[in-house]
Design a protein around this motif. Structure first.
Motif, PDB file in Angstrom:
ATOM      1  N   VAL A  83      18.051  -6.381  59.321  1.00 20.73           N
ATOM      2  CA  VAL A  83      17.288  -5.010  58.566  1.00 20.73           C
ATOM      3  C   VAL A  83      18.189  -3.968  58.325  1.00 20.73           C
ATOM      4  O   VAL A  83      19.395  -3.986  58.778  1.00 20.73           O
ATOM      5  CB  VAL A  83      16.026  -4.848  59.532  1.00 20.73           C
ATOM      6  CG1 VAL A  83      15.103  -5.839  59.698  1.00 20.73           C
ATOM      7  CG2 VAL A  83      16.627  -4.421  60.946  1.00 20.73           C
ATOM      8  N   VAL A  84      17.650  -3.133  57.282  1.00 17.64           N
ATOM      9  CA  VAL A  84      18.477  -2.010  57.230  1.00 17.64           C
ATOM     10  C   VAL A  84      17.520  -0.700  57.648  1.00 17.64           C
ATOM     11  O   VAL A  84      16.606  -0.660  57.220  1.00 17.64           O
ATOM     12  CB  VAL A  84      19.049  -1.717  55.670  1.00 17.64           C
ATOM     13  CG1 VAL A  84      19.438  -0.660  55.228  1.00 17.64           C
ATOM     14  CG2 VAL A  84      19.631  -3.073  55.014  1.00 17.64           C
ATOM     15  N   GLU A  85      18.357   0.156  58.460  1.00 13.94           N
ATOM     16  CA  GLU A  85      17.496   1.145  58.892  1.00 13.94           C
ATOM     17  C   GLU A  85      16.956   2.184  57.914  1.00 13.94           C
ATOM     18  O   GLU A  85      17.559   2.570  56.968  1.00 13.94           O
ATOM     19  CB  GLU A  85      18.556   2.330  59.659  1.00 13.94           C
ATOM     20  CG  GLU A  85      18.127   3.485  60.253  1.00 13.94           C
ATOM     21  CD  GLU A  85      18.994   4.397  60.953  1.00 13.94           C
ATOM     22  OE1 GLU A  85      18.825   5.448  61.253  1.00 13.94           O
ATOM     23  OE2 GLU A  85      20.142   3.719  61.287  1.00 13.94           O
ATOM     24  N   GLY A  86      15.525   2.398  57.948  1.00 15.93           N
ATOM     25  CA  GLY A  86      14.967   3.335  57.166  1.00 15.93           C
ATOM     26  C   GLY A  86      14.575   2.654  55.814  1.00 15.93           C
ATOM     27  O   GLY A  86      14.107   3.480  54.868  1.00 15.93           O
ATOM     28  N   VAL A  87      14.864   1.351  55.579  1.00 14.20           N
ATOM     29  CA  VAL A  87      14.672   0.772  54.576  1.00 14.20           C
ATOM     30  C   VAL A  87      13.813  -0.612  54.480  1.00 14.20           C
ATOM     31  O   VAL A  87      13.798  -1.377  55.243  1.00 14.20           O
ATOM     32  CB  VAL A  87      15.847   0.402  53.822  1.00 14.20           C
ATOM     33  CG1 VAL A  87      15.707  -0.325  52.260  1.00 14.20           C
ATOM     34  CG2 VAL A  87      16.694   1.508  53.492  1.00 14.20           C
ATOM     35  N   ARG A  88      12.899  -0.474  53.517  1.00 13.68           N
ATOM     36  CA  ARG A  88      12.114  -1.937  53.787  1.00 13.68           C
ATOM     37  C   ARG A  88      12.922  -2.755  53.057  1.00 13.68           C
ATOM     38  O   ARG A  88      13.586  -2.681  52.331  1.00 13.68           O
ATOM     39  CB  ARG A  88      10.663  -1.712  52.854  1.00 13.68           C
ATOM     40  CG  ARG A  88       9.741  -0.700  53.513  1.00 13.68           C
ATOM     41  CD  ARG A  88       8.344  -0.747  52.833  1.00 13.68           C
ATOM     42  NE  ARG A  88       7.781  -1.851  52.580  1.00 13.68           N
ATOM     43  CZ  ARG A  88       7.187  -2.531  53.433  1.00 13.68           C
ATOM     44  NH1 ARG A  88       6.676  -2.179  54.768  1.00 13.68           N
ATOM     45  NH2 ARG A  88       6.436  -3.886  53.318  1.00 13.68           N
ATOM     46  N   SER A  89      12.584  -4.187  53.857  1.00 12.89           N
ATOM     47  CA  SER A  89      13.632  -5.287  53.629  1.00 12.89           C
ATOM     48  C   SER A  89      13.292  -5.659  52.078  1.00 12.89           C
ATOM     49  O   SER A  89      14.268  -6.219  51.472  1.00 12.89           O
ATOM     50  CB  SER A  89      13.080  -6.354  54.407  1.00 12.89           C
ATOM     51  OG  SER A  89      13.650  -6.046  55.789  1.00 12.89           O
ATOM     52  N   GLU A  90      11.971  -5.628  51.426  1.00 15.86           N
ATOM     53  CA  GLU A  90      11.695  -6.073  50.201  1.00 15.86           C
ATOM     54  C   GLU A  90      12.769  -5.234  49.205  1.00 15.86           C
ATOM     55  O   GLU A  90      13.297  -5.750  48.269  1.00 15.86           O
ATOM     56  CB  GLU A  90      10.270  -5.668  49.758  1.00 15.86           C
ATOM     57  CG  GLU A  90       9.961  -5.890  48.405  1.00 15.86           C
ATOM     58  CD  GLU A  90       8.345  -5.799  48.034  1.00 15.86           C
ATOM     59  OE1 GLU A  90       7.919  -6.072  47.101  1.00 15.86           O
ATOM     60  OE2 GLU A  90       7.666  -4.918  49.040  1.00 15.86           O
ATOM     61  N   ALA A  91      12.806  -3.891  49.451  1.00 13.64           N
ATOM     62  CA  ALA A  91      13.887  -3.107  48.294  1.00 13.64           C
ATOM     63  C   ALA A  91      15.168  -3.665  48.310  1.00 13.64           C
ATOM     64  O   ALA A  91      15.742  -3.649  47.385  1.00 13.64           O
ATOM     65  CB  ALA A  91      13.824  -1.739  49.012  1.00 13.64           C
ATOM     66  N   VAL A  92      15.880  -4.191  49.561  1.00 12.25           N
ATOM     67  CA  VAL A  92      17.002  -4.717  49.536  1.00 12.25           C
ATOM     68  C   VAL A  92      17.123  -6.136  48.672  1.00 12.25           C
ATOM     69  O   VAL A  92      17.851  -6.083  47.709  1.00 12.25           O
ATOM     70  CB  VAL A  92      17.668  -5.038  50.841  1.00 12.25           C
ATOM     71  CG1 VAL A  92      18.872  -5.920  51.156  1.00 12.25           C
ATOM     72  CG2 VAL A  92      17.615  -3.624  51.725  1.00 12.25           C
ATOM     73  N   ALA A  96      23.405  -2.525  47.073  1.00 14.02           N
ATOM     74  CA  ALA A  96      22.015  -2.217  47.408  1.00 14.02           C
ATOM     75  C   ALA A  96      22.015  -1.206  48.436  1.00 14.02           C
ATOM     76  O   ALA A  96      20.940  -0.305  48.316  1.00 14.02           O
ATOM     77  CB  ALA A  96      21.254  -3.427  47.360  1.00 14.02           C
ATOM     78  N   ILE A  97      22.311  -1.420  49.555  1.00 19.56           N
ATOM     79  CA  ILE A  97      22.318  -0.586  50.909  1.00 19.56           C
ATOM     80  C   ILE A  97      22.814   0.846  50.538  1.00 19.56           C
ATOM     81  O   ILE A  97      22.059   1.858  51.030  1.00 19.56           O
ATOM     82  CB  ILE A  97      22.942  -1.197  51.799  1.00 19.56           C
ATOM     83  CG1 ILE A  97      22.652  -2.506  52.459  1.00 19.56           C
ATOM     84  CG2 ILE A  97      23.007  -0.183  53.038  1.00 19.56           C
ATOM     85  CD1 ILE A  97      23.166  -3.386  53.349  1.00 19.56           C
ATOM     86  N   THR A  98      23.760   1.089  49.844  1.00 17.68           N
ATOM     87  CA  THR A  98      24.280   2.237  49.262  1.00 17.68           C
ATOM     88  C   THR A  98      23.385   3.081  48.484  1.00 17.68           C
ATOM     89  O   THR A  98      22.901   4.409  48.530  1.00 17.68           O
ATOM     90  CB  THR A  98      25.671   2.179  48.617  1.00 17.68           C
ATOM     91  OG1 THR A  98      26.642   1.792  49.597  1.00 17.68           O
ATOM     92  CG2 THR A  98      26.141   3.671  48.400  1.00 17.68           C
ATOM     93  N   GLU A  99      22.858   2.137  47.544  1.00 19.63           N
ATOM     94  CA  GLU A  99      21.795   2.928  46.776  1.00 19.63           C
ATOM     95  C   GLU A  99      20.465   3.336  47.218  1.00 19.63           C
ATOM     96  O   GLU A  99      19.640   4.145  47.010  1.00 19.63           O
ATOM     97  CB  GLU A  99      21.494   1.968  45.521  1.00 19.63           C
ATOM     98  CG  GLU A  99      22.571   2.120  44.466  1.00 19.63           C
ATOM     99  CD  GLU A  99      22.526   1.048  43.416  1.00 19.63           C
ATOM    100  OE1 GLU A  99      21.285   0.506  43.177  1.00 19.63           O
ATOM    101  OE2 GLU A  99      23.519   0.815  42.410  1.00 19.63           O
ATOM    102  N   LEU A 100      20.111   2.496  48.353  1.00 18.07           N
ATOM    103  CA  LEU A 100      18.801   2.631  49.057  1.00 18.07           C
ATOM    104  C   LEU A 100      18.744   3.760  50.249  1.00 18.07           C
ATOM    105  O   LEU A 100      17.897   3.923  50.930  1.00 18.07           O
ATOM    106  CB  LEU A 100      18.432   1.362  49.419  1.00 18.07           C
ATOM    107  CG  LEU A 100      18.207   0.364  48.333  1.00 18.07           C
ATOM    108  CD1 LEU A 100      17.701  -0.886  49.051  1.00 18.07           C
ATOM    109  CD2 LEU A 100      16.505   0.862  47.841  1.00 18.07           C
TER     110      LEU A 100
END
Length: 411
Positions: A340-349, A406-410
């Motif tokens: 998981v990415v902190e503060g980001v919904r997994s769908e967005a990644v 993706a993680i950078t942009e989100l």
């Protein structure tokens, strides 16, 4: 022993012909050319009903029996009658629990985990509800993210009848010590049912060595058709009532537990899985029995998969805001990697990665109880990358680039 020829391997999977990267293999692997050819061969050349006296029917029946014997060898069953084929693992586990139901009474206890695919939880829950048995839950330790054996021991007792557990988690990727679990379960007089859907694509199945009493997985996760197998010890299967027509006797296994008939062409197609493993074993230069050649193929697959997994895990371990859900190294795990990415919904990644023609996935993967227990539901579950031996390091690097962007942009 020779090394795995990845270029040759990839030629056996027509789905790899374009530049799309498939890393959703735990959801369903790509299908072998040889499997598809066997399915087509049966449909085109054996499209008659079984059970008649005329020669084409007899020949078709032998082909279906050949398929059962092939699966028997693939899983190392002791007897062809122990091989029960069906449409899916979910369906076969429901069949199993239906067969077990008459033997369950109030006061009996059944243990499930909170990390299995729902296929190996739901039927046992309903069995307890219907028969008045007590359900106990073996929960993943929130710190180690493992099923701890001491926690199982605390749940086992003289009232325990069945324990249901996954051989490998389809979220955590961890391989559970099923032989030791079986030893503890049998010590209290209970029986063990193992779901190996997430394990079988990565290790050669050996139902006898597993110590399990029942063992089930799907072929469409192991390079084959959308079909599945349930193995059970023959003496236990004979105790079950017939679930088939009233004139199909209790001693008619496995037919009594296969209402109607199996899918003939998909059964025959499964032989293509063994064909492939033997071919790889031969190309590795291995001499020995068919099981030894199959084992050599899976040993080579494991080496390839560990290299792929370590490349990806190395990136995830050092990337800020990313948390791997499960083991962060390659020991005692399959290459099914969730994060998981902190503060980001997994769908967005995942949607960002989709744009790069790379197939990964997000969600709970029918292990909803685990996702909820770990507090991951608000993120929409995990991002899951599930690798197979036909993936390459170049594909992993392509994924890492896409994830990093993706993680950078989100953020």
């Amino acid at each position: 022993m020779n090394s795995l020829d990845i270029a040759y391997v990839r030629k056996q999977f027509p789905g790899l012909a374009d530049d799309y990267v498939f890393m959703d293999n735990a959801g369903g692997s790509l299908v072998l050319q040889g499997v598809a050819e066997r399915v087509a061969d049966y449909l085109l050349n054996s499209s008659v009903q079984l059970g008649a006296s005329y020669p084409p029917s007899v020949a078709a029946g032998e082909r279906v029996m050949q398929a059962r014997r092939s699966v028997m060898q693939l899983i190392n069953a002791a007897h062809p009658d122990e091989v029960i084929m069906g449409g899916s693992t979910t369906h076969l586990l429901q069949i199993l629990c239906r067969a077990i139901a008459p033997s369950i009474a109030p006061g009996d206890e059944i243990i499930v985990t909170n990390c299995d695919h729902e296929a190996n939880i739901g039927p046992w829950v309903r069995l307890c509800e219907d028969r008045g048995a007590t359900l106990r839950v073996w929960q993943v330790d929130p710190d180690s993210l493992e099923l701890e054996l001491d926690d199982l021991q605390a749940l086992l007792g003289d009232k325990t009848r069945y324990v249901a557990v996954t051989h490998a988690s389809n979220i955590l990727g961890s391989i559970n010590p099923v032989a030791e679990i079986a030893r503890r379960v049998h010590a209290v007089g209970a029986q063990l049912c193992v779901d190996a859907v997430a394990y079988a694509p990565h290790r050669l199945v050996d139902v006898q060595a597993s110590g399990a009493d029942f063992y089930v997985y799907s072929f469409y996760k192991t390079f084959g058709p959308h079909f599945a197998v349930l193995w059970g010890r023959r003496d236990l299967l004979l105790e079950f009532p017939s679930l088939n027509h009233f004139f199909i006797g209790q001693d008619v296994v496995p037919y009594k537990l296969q209402p109607g008939n199996v899918n003939y062409e998909l059964s025959f197609g499964c032989i293509g899985i063994s064909d492939y493993l033997l071919d790889i074993g031969d190309r590795l230069g291995v001499q020995g029995s068919e099981r030894e050649r199959m084992q050599a193929a899976f040993d080579a697959f494991e080496i390839q998969e560990d290299a792929l997994a370590e490349r990806l895990l190395g990136f995830l371990r050092q990337r800020p805001r990313v948390r791997v859900i499960g083991k962060t190294g390659v020991q005692a795990r399959v290459p099914t990697i969730s994060f998981v990415v902190e503060g980001v919904r997994s769908e967005a990644v995942v949607l960002k990665v989709d744009e790069q023609r790379i197939g990964i996935r997000f969600g709970d993967f029918y292990a909803r109880r685990l996702i909820e227990a770990l507090g991951l539901a608000p993120l929409g579950g995990v991002v899951r990358v599930s690798l197979a031996h036909y993936n390459t390091l170049e594909e992993i690097d392509r994924l890492i680039t896409a994830l990093d962007q993706a993680i950078t942009e989100l953020r």
